[in-house]
Design an enzyme around this catalytic site. Structure first.
Site, PDB file in Angstrom:
ATOM      1  N   CYS A   8       0.868  -1.180   0.000  1.00 37.79           N
ATOM      2  CA  CYS A   8       0.000   0.000   0.000  1.00 37.79           C
ATOM      3  C   CYS A   8       0.907   1.233   0.000  1.00 37.79           C
ATOM      4  CB  CYS A   8      -1.004  -0.002   1.161  1.00 37.79           C
ATOM      5  SG  CYS A   8      -0.309   0.217   2.807  1.00 37.79           S
ATOM      6  N   ASN A  11       2.414   1.500   4.117  1.00 34.87           N
ATOM      7  CA  ASN A  11       2.746   0.253   4.802  1.00 34.87           C
ATOM      8  C   ASN A  11       2.456   0.313   6.300  1.00 34.87           C
ATOM      9  OD1 ASN A  11       5.711  -1.760   5.398  1.00 34.87           O
ATOM     10  ND2 ASN A  11       3.683  -2.490   4.892  1.00 34.87           N
ATOM     11  N   CYS A  13      -1.300   0.741   7.174  1.00 35.07           N
ATOM     12  CA  CYS A  13      -2.745   0.455   7.293  1.00 35.07           C
ATOM     13  C   CYS A  13      -3.125  -0.813   6.528  1.00 35.07           C
ATOM     14  CB  CYS A  13      -3.584   1.632   6.787  1.00 35.07           C
ATOM     15  SG  CYS A  13      -3.416   3.163   7.729  1.00 35.07           S
ATOM     16  N   ARG A  14      -3.360  -0.662   5.225  1.00 37.69           N
ATOM     17  CA  ARG A  14      -3.918  -1.765   4.432  1.00 37.69           C
ATOM     18  C   ARG A  14      -2.980  -2.949   4.248  1.00 37.69           C
ATOM     19  NH1 ARG A  14      -5.421   1.720  -0.660  1.00 37.69           N
ATOM     20  NH2 ARG A  14      -3.452   2.628   0.003  1.00 37.69           N
ATOM     21  N   SER A  15      -1.733  -2.700   3.880  1.00 35.85           N
ATOM     22  CA  SER A  15      -0.823  -3.822   3.608  1.00 35.85           C
ATOM     23  C   SER A  15      -0.474  -4.582   4.876  1.00 35.85           C
ATOM     24  CB  SER A  15       0.438  -3.353   2.883  1.00 35.85           C
ATOM     25  OG  SER A  15       1.136  -2.389   3.638  1.00 35.85           O
ATOM     26  N   ASP A 123      -8.252   3.611   1.364  1.00 35.67           N
ATOM     27  CA  ASP A 123      -7.209   3.835   2.362  1.00 35.67           C
ATOM     28  C   ASP A 123      -7.825   4.425   3.635  1.00 35.67           C
ATOM     29  OD1 ASP A 123      -4.972   4.493   3.841  1.00 35.67           O
ATOM     30  OD2 ASP A 123      -3.896   5.345   2.125  1.00 35.67           O
TER      31      ASP A 123
END
Length: 165
Positions: A8, A11, A13-15, A123
């Site tokens: 993401c 690096n 939040c999402r990933s 995001d």
């Protein structure tokens, strides 16, 4: 070993959410020994920072252990190391293609494409909605596991585990 790198922007939040959820899922299926799972950023903005408190709180809420992680940026060396480089949104894919010299080996994928969708995973750094992001990540993880199974990349352990129940 199937080597996966979730990507993401920052690096945090999402990933990192995808890394923790996917790690949890493969452990629950008894398949952890078949995977190397990591995550990285396309930007340098958050390097060295831990996962966002929203990610940590969401994982705690759903009972999934957080994989210890500090944000880092993807490198060209990572391209050789990983089999699947999975971006969360269109901007990630565009940046990955630029950073990885056009993805000559076809390793870059948009996460929800494994679930039959072209949608971006929003995001939560901007939306604040970690619940929606979590649901999308789960959908992506389940689609990716199905993809791996359909393409014969998982060993028989999953079937053996199901047979023993």
């Amino acid at each position: 070993m199937i080597k996966i790198l979730f990507i993401c922007h920052g690096n945090i939040c999402r990933s990192t959410l995808a890394e923790s959820v996917f790690t949890h899922k493969v452990k629950a299926l008894g398949l952890a020994d078949q995977f190397v799972i990591d995550s990285s950023a396309t930007s340098r903005e958050e390097i060295g920072n831990p996962p966002h408190r929203g990610t940590v709180n969401k994982l705690r809420e759903v009972g999934i252990p957080l994989v210890p992680h500090r944000a880092k940026q993807i490198t060209l060396a990572d391209y050789d190391k990983f089999d699947y480089i999975i971006g969360m949104d269109t901007a990630n894919i565009r940046n990955l293609n630029r950073m990885l010299k056009g993805d000559p080996e076809g390793k870059v994928y948009k996460f929800l494409s494994f679930a039959g969708s072209g949608r971006d995973i929003a995001d939560p750094w901007y939306t604040g909605n970690f619940d929606e992001t979590y649901e999308d990540v789960v959908e992506g993880c389940e689609g990716f596991l199905k993809y791996l199974e359909e393409h014969g990349e998982l060993s028989n352990k999953r079937e053996k585990k199901a047979d023993s129940k």
